[in-house]
Scaffold this motif. Structure first.
Motif, PDB file in Angstrom:
ATOM      1  N   THR A 159      33.586  42.624  41.849  1.00 26.03           N
ATOM      2  CA  THR A 159      34.444  42.460  43.017  1.00 26.03           C
ATOM      3  C   THR A 159      33.635  41.867  44.174  1.00 26.03           C
ATOM      4  O   THR A 159      32.415  42.010  44.242  1.00 26.03           O
ATOM      5  CB  THR A 159      35.013  43.811  43.480  1.00 26.03           C
ATOM      6  OG1 THR A 159      33.910  44.704  43.746  1.00 26.03           O
ATOM      7  CG2 THR A 159      35.914  44.417  42.436  1.00 26.03           C
TER       8      THR A 159
ATOM      9  N   ILE B 110      37.924  42.605  45.886  1.00 29.57           N
ATOM     10  CA  ILE B 110      38.772  41.759  45.042  1.00 29.57           C
ATOM     11  C   ILE B 110      37.925  41.197  43.910  1.00 29.57           C
ATOM     12  O   ILE B 110      36.908  40.544  44.168  1.00 29.57           O
ATOM     13  CB  ILE B 110      39.401  40.608  45.844  1.00 29.57           C
ATOM     14  CG1 ILE B 110      40.193  41.154  47.037  1.00 29.57           C
ATOM     15  CG2 ILE B 110      40.301  39.761  44.958  1.00 29.57           C
ATOM     16  CD1 ILE B 110      40.696  40.069  47.975  1.00 29.57           C
TER      17      ILE B 110
ATOM     18  N   ASN C  35      40.062  36.174  43.071  1.00 30.64           N
ATOM     19  CA  ASN C  35      39.745  36.186  44.498  1.00 30.64           C
ATOM     20  C   ASN C  35      40.071  34.826  45.119  1.00 30.64           C
ATOM     21  O   ASN C  35      39.268  33.893  45.112  1.00 30.64           O
ATOM     22  CB  ASN C  35      38.269  36.528  44.689  1.00 30.64           C
ATOM     23  CG  ASN C  35      37.949  36.930  46.107  1.00 30.64           C
ATOM     24  OD1 ASN C  35      38.417  36.316  47.053  1.00 30.64           O
ATOM     25  ND2 ASN C  35      37.140  37.966  46.250  1.00 30.64           N
TER      26      ASN C  35
ATOM     27  N   ALA D 153      43.352  45.361  40.044  1.00 34.41           N
ATOM     28  CA  ALA D 153      43.868  44.249  40.835  1.00 34.41           C
ATOM     29  C   ALA D 153      45.117  43.635  40.228  1.00 34.41           C
ATOM     30  O   ALA D 153      45.720  42.744  40.828  1.00 34.41           O
ATOM     31  CB  ALA D 153      42.789  43.176  40.968  1.00 34.41           C
TER      32      ALA D 153
ATOM     33  N   ARG E  52      47.243  35.994  39.470  1.00 34.94           N
ATOM     34  CA  ARG E  52      46.164  36.062  40.453  1.00 34.94           C
ATOM     35  C   ARG E  52      45.057  35.054  40.135  1.00 34.94           C
ATOM     36  O   ARG E  52      44.486  34.434  41.037  1.00 34.94           O
ATOM     37  CB  ARG E  52      45.599  37.477  40.521  1.00 34.94           C
ATOM     38  CG  ARG E  52      46.607  38.496  41.039  1.00 34.94           C
ATOM     39  CD  ARG E  52      45.947  39.692  41.664  1.00 34.94           C
ATOM     40  NE  ARG E  52      45.174  39.346  42.854  1.00 34.94           N
ATOM     41  CZ  ARG E  52      44.621  40.238  43.679  1.00 34.94           C
ATOM     42  NH1 ARG E  52      44.773  41.534  43.433  1.00 34.94           N
ATOM     43  NH2 ARG E  52      43.931  39.862  44.726  1.00 34.94           N
TER      44      ARG E  52
END
Length: 723
Positions: free
Chosen positions: A237, A241, A246, A279, A289
Motif C-alpha cells: 500500500t 491504497i 492507486n 481495497a 480499481r
C-alpha cells in the motif's frame, strides 16, 4: 506499423479481444511449451478459455530459443489479428551467466560494469526468446530483514539512481527494433516497496508524500528518464491504497506528472490481491480499481478478463481506458519489432554461441572481484601467505549455492566453487577441505573433521553464510545472524587460536555477532555469481586488491534496524556538546551507529587524506564550487580508493539528513603515489522537497565531508547565497 495502423487494428478488435491483450499468463497455458500447454489445478480454476489464450498479450517466465519460436508461431496461427506475444521473464542479475546479486553490484560503485552486466544478461535472454525483463529493481532499502534487499543496489537515492540508469542502458541499448539482442527493461516495484514495515515481504508501507518523493522515487524516475519502457506495480500500500489500484500514484504521478506513456504491469497476482488488502470486495471491483489506476497488464490473475466486459457494458468503465492500455502494449510490440519479426532474437544457433561464453564468464568474474568487500583484516590474516597450509571449512567450502535468488537459468553445478578455485591456485597438498556443518545443522562427526583439518593448517578460511532461499522474495528474517550451527562452528575454531578469515555468502547485511568478533578477517562475498569461487580465491590470495565499498549499512544488532547513514538528527543528539548523560537519543545496550557504515570497505593497502580544499566559501545558483582532496597510497601495494563526497544542510525549512552522498571519484594509486580527487558541487545538488513539496534549496551554511566512508571523512563548509 505506425500509430494510426495500431489504432486501426484496435478498432477491428472485439472488446473481449482487447481485454485479452491485457492478460499475462505463465508458460503452461501455451501450446508449444514442453508440457504442450496442459492446464491443470489452480490454472484451470482461473477459468481461462482457449479464445482468451489465443488473444492474450504476453507470456511469463519462458525462455528457450527453439521453444519460444515454436510458441510464437503456434500463437500467431490462432490469434485472430496476427498480434504476436510478448515474452517476459525475471532476468535480474544474469541469465545463464550469473553476475553478483544487485546489492553486491552496488558495492562496486562501477556504472560501466553494471551496464556491461545488464548488456550480457540481455543478450543471453534475447537469443533465448525473451523480449522484456522485470529489472532493474531500484527500491531504496534500509531494512536488512527484508529478503529482497539483495535485488536493490542499496540505501542511497543518488547512487541507486545512477545504477538504475546504467542497468536500463545495458538492457535496452539505443534501438530495440534494430538491436535484437537487447530487451526492454521494466523498473520495479513502484513504489516504495523497500519500506515494507518490519522488513516483512508484501507488507504495508506508510510514508509521508515528502519522504516518498525525497528518498524513494528518485531511482524510478532516473530509470524512466533513461527511457525504461515498462513499470511494475508493487505489492504494498501507499497512503493506505494498494499500488495496483492507486489512481493518484499511477495515473496521477506516474502518467500525468512524470509523463510516462509506457506499459504498466502488475506484479504476480497483485490485482486480485486488492481483495485481501481490503481495497476491493470482489474481482470486478479489483478490475475496476486497477484499470482506473492505469494498470495495462494484469499478471497471472483473471480479474480483467472476467470483470471488465461487464463493467464496460454497465458504463462504469469507459472502453477508451482499455483502448489506451491496448495501444501502449501494441506500441511496445512495435518498438521491439515484433510485428515484422515475431521471433525477434530467438535463435538456437546464436544461443549456443553466446550463452555462458568465456567472454561472458570473464565479465562475471570481474564483477565479482569488484563487488567483494573486505570488512575486517586484523593481524595481516589476508592476503593468505604463499607458503601457508590452508584449511577451508564451512558449508560453502564446496557449495555451488553461490548464485543467489533470481538466478534464472544459472547452474549451481557450473558455478566455480571455492574449494576448486583454491585448490587450483594453491595446489592440493596445501589445501584441506572440511564441511564443518550444514547451513543450519551440524553433527559431531562434521565438527571433529573440521577441527582435525584446522589443527593441521597454518591458517583457516571459514566459508559461511545463508542458503539462497534465505533471502530474496519471501525471504524475510527476524534474526539476521548466521544460523546457530555456523556460529558454533566459528566458536569451536576460534578456540584453536589460529589465524582465521571468514568469507560470507549471503544476500543481505547480517548481524555479525559471533563472526566479526571471533575472526581476524571478514570478507563479504555476497552471492557472487557463476565465477564467484574464482573471484573469492583471488581476493583471499591477494592476486587482486579488494576495492568494493558497502552501499547498505551493517547493523550492530537487529534492534537498531532500520539503520542507515542519511538519517535525521534529533533535538537531543548523542554526542552534542551539551548532551546529558542519559536523556539523549540513544540505546542503553548498543551504539547508535551501525557496525559497518555505508561506504565502508578495506583494502590490502592504506590511504591517507589531506588538503581538503574548497574553491570558494560561497556558492550561488550560477556559481558552483570545486571541492578537492589529496589522497596518498600509504601502503606497500597498488590499490583503488573510492573517494566519497557528502553534504549536510545545517538548517533547512525541513530538517535535512546528517549527510547525503553527492559524488564519488575512484583513484587508482601505486604505492606512495599521491592523487587528487576533484568534485564540482552546484546549487542544484542542494535542492530537496520542502513541506509544500516544492523542490529547491535554502540559502545558508552547508558542511562538506570527503573521505573513505560516510563516517570517516575530512570536513569543511561553505555558504549558499541567493543571487
Amino acid at each position: 506499423m505506425d500509430n494510426q495502423q495500431l489504432l486501426d487494428l484496435i478498432d477491428r478488435m472485439t472488446l473481449e479481444e482487447k481485454i485479452a491483450q491485457l492478460l499475462q499468463l505463465a508458460a503452461p497455458f501455451y501450446e508449444g511449451v514442453e508440457d504442450e500447454g496442459q492446464i491443470t489445478g489452480p490454472m484451470q480454476a482461473m477459468g481461462i478459455t482457449d479464445p482468451m489464450i489465443a488473444s492474450s498479450g504476453s507470456i511469463l517466465g519462458y525462455a528457450r530459443a527453439a521453444g519460444a519460436v515454436r510458441v510464437q508461431e503456434a500463437h500467431l496461427k490462432k490469434n485472430p489479428h496476427g498480434i504476436p506475444l510478448l515474452f517476459m521473464a525475471d532476468i535480474v542479475h544474469g541469465f545463464k551467466t550469473i553476475f553478483p546479486v544487485p546489492l553486491a553490484m552496488g558495492c562496486s560503485w562501477d556504472m560501466e560494469l553494471a551496464e556491461r552486466s545488464a548488456e550480457i544478461a540481455a543478450r543471453e535472454a534475447a537469443v533465448s526468446g525473451v523480449h522484456v525483463t522485470f529489472a532493474p529493481m531500484v527500491d531504496l532499502v534500509r531494512d536488512p530483514r527484508w529478503g529482497r534487499v539483495m535485488e536493490s543496489t542499496g540505501e542511497d537515492p543518488y547512487l541507486n539512481s545512477l545504477f538504475a540508469k546504467a542497468f536500463v542502458r545495458g538492457l535496452q541499448g539505443d534501438n530495440l527494433k534494430e538491436e535484437t539482442e537487447r530487451v526492454a527493461a521494466c523498473v520495479k516495484h513502484f513504489a516504495a516497496y523497500g519500506a515494507s514495515e518490519a522488513g516483512r515481504d508484501y507488507n504495508t508501507v506508510d510514508l509521508s508524500e515528502r519522504q516518498l518523493r525525497e528518498y524513494y522515487l528518485p531511482a524510478y524516475k532516473a530509470a524512466l528518464d533513461e527511457g525504461c519502457e515498462m513499470v511494475m506495480t508493487s505489492f504494498n500500500t501507499i497512503d493506505g491504497i494498494p499500488a495496483s489500484g492507486n489512481e493518484k500514484l499511477m495515473r496521477g504521478l506516474l502518467r500525468e506528472e512524470w509523463g510516462f506513456d509506457g506499459v504498466l504491469i502488475s506484479d504476480w497476482g497483485a490485482v486480485k490481491e486488492l481483495i485481501p488488502h481490503g481495497a476491493a470486495e470482489d474481482e470486478r471491483e479489483a478490475a475496476y480499481r486497477a484499470i482506473r489506476a492505469g494498470v495495462d497488464i494484469e499478471m497471472m490473475t483473471s480479474c480483467y478478463v472476467h470483470g471488465l466486459p461487464e463493467l464496460v457494458r454497465e458504463g462504469r468503465v469507459d472502453e477508451a481506458l482499455i483502448d489506451e492500455s491496448v495501444l501502449r502494449i501494441l506500441q511496445l510490440k512495435e518498438k521491439l519489432g515484433l510485428f515484422d519479426n515475431p521471433t525477434r532474437g530467438a535463435s538456437p544457433e546464436r544461443a549456443a554461441e553466446v550463452i555462458f561464453s568465456r567472454e561472458h564468464r570473464d565479465a562475471a568474474y570481474e564483477a565479482a572481484i569488484k563487488s567483494i568487500v573486505l570488512l575486517k583484516n586484523e593481524g595481516g590474516v589476508l592476503p593468505l601467505s604463499p607458503e601457508a597450509k590452508v584449511a577451508l571449512i564451512g558449508p560453502f567450502a564446496s557449495s555451488g549455492d553461490i548464485l543467489g535468488p533470481w538466478s534464472w537459468d544459472g547452474s549451481t553445478e557450473d558455478a566455480v566453487k571455492l574449494d576448486a578455485a583454491l585448490s587450483e591456485r594453491l595446489g592440493k597438498d596445501r589445501l584441506i577441505v572440511a564441511e564443518g556443518c550444514g547451513i543450519e545443522r551440524g553433527t559431531d562427526e562434521h565438527l571433529l573433521a573440521a577441527l582435525k583439518a584446522a589443527a593441521e593448517a597454518d591458517v583457516i578460511v571459514l566459508a559461511l553464510g545463508e542458503a539462497s532461499e534465505m533471502s530474496g522474495e519471501a525471504g524475510s528474517r527476524s534474526d539476521i545472524r548466521l544460523p546457530q550451527a555456523q556460529l558454533e562452528l566459528i566458536d569451536s575454531i576460534a578456540g584453536l587460536r589460529k589465524p582465521t578469515a571468514a568469507v560470507l555468502f549471503n544476500g543481505r547485511p547480517l548481524d555479525l555477532h559471533g563472526v566479526y568478533d571471533k575472526t581476524g578477517a571478514v570478507v563479504e562475498a555476497w552471492f557472487p555469481g557463476s565465477e564467484g569461487g574464482a573471484a573469492v580465491a583471488d581476493i583471499l590470495l591477494g592476486a587482486v586488491d579488494p576495492s568494493a565499498r558497502l552501499t547498505m549499512s551493517f547493523p550492530h544488532s537487529v534492534g537498531q534496524v532500520p539503520v542507515y547513514y542519511n538519517h535525521f538528527n534529533t533535538g537531543r543528539p548523542l554526542g552534542a556538546a551539551d548532551a546529558q548523560v542519559r536523556y539523549v537519543s540513544q540505546y542503553l545496550d548498543a551504539p547508535n551507529d551501525p557496525l559497518l557504515p555505508f561506504g565502508f570497505g578495506l583494502s590490502y593497502t592504506t590511504f591517507g587524506y589531506d588538503g581538503l580544499k574548497l574553491s570558494s566559501d560561497e556558492m550561488t545558483a550560477d556559481r558552483p564550487i570545486t571541492v578537492s582532496v589529496n589522497v596518498t597510497n600509504t601502503g606497500a601495494r597498488a590499490g583503488t580508493e573510492t573517494v566519497q563526497l557528502y553534504v549536510r544542510d545545517i538548517a533547512g525549512e525541513v530538517v535535512r539528513p546528517v549527510r547525503e552522498l553527492k559524488g564519488f571519484v575512484k583513484l587508482e594509486l601505486a604505492p606512495g603515489e599521491r592523487g587528487t580527487a576533484v568534485f564540482t558541487l552546484g546549487e542544484e545538488q542542494l535542492r530537496y522537497h520542502h513541506s509544500d513539496l516544492s523542490f529547491g534549496s535554502d540559502p545558508g551554511r552547508f558542511e562538506v565531508f570527503v573521505g573513505r566512508s560516510s563516517l570517516d571523512t575530512l570536513k569543511s563548509s561553505f555558504i549558499l547565497k541567493e543571487n
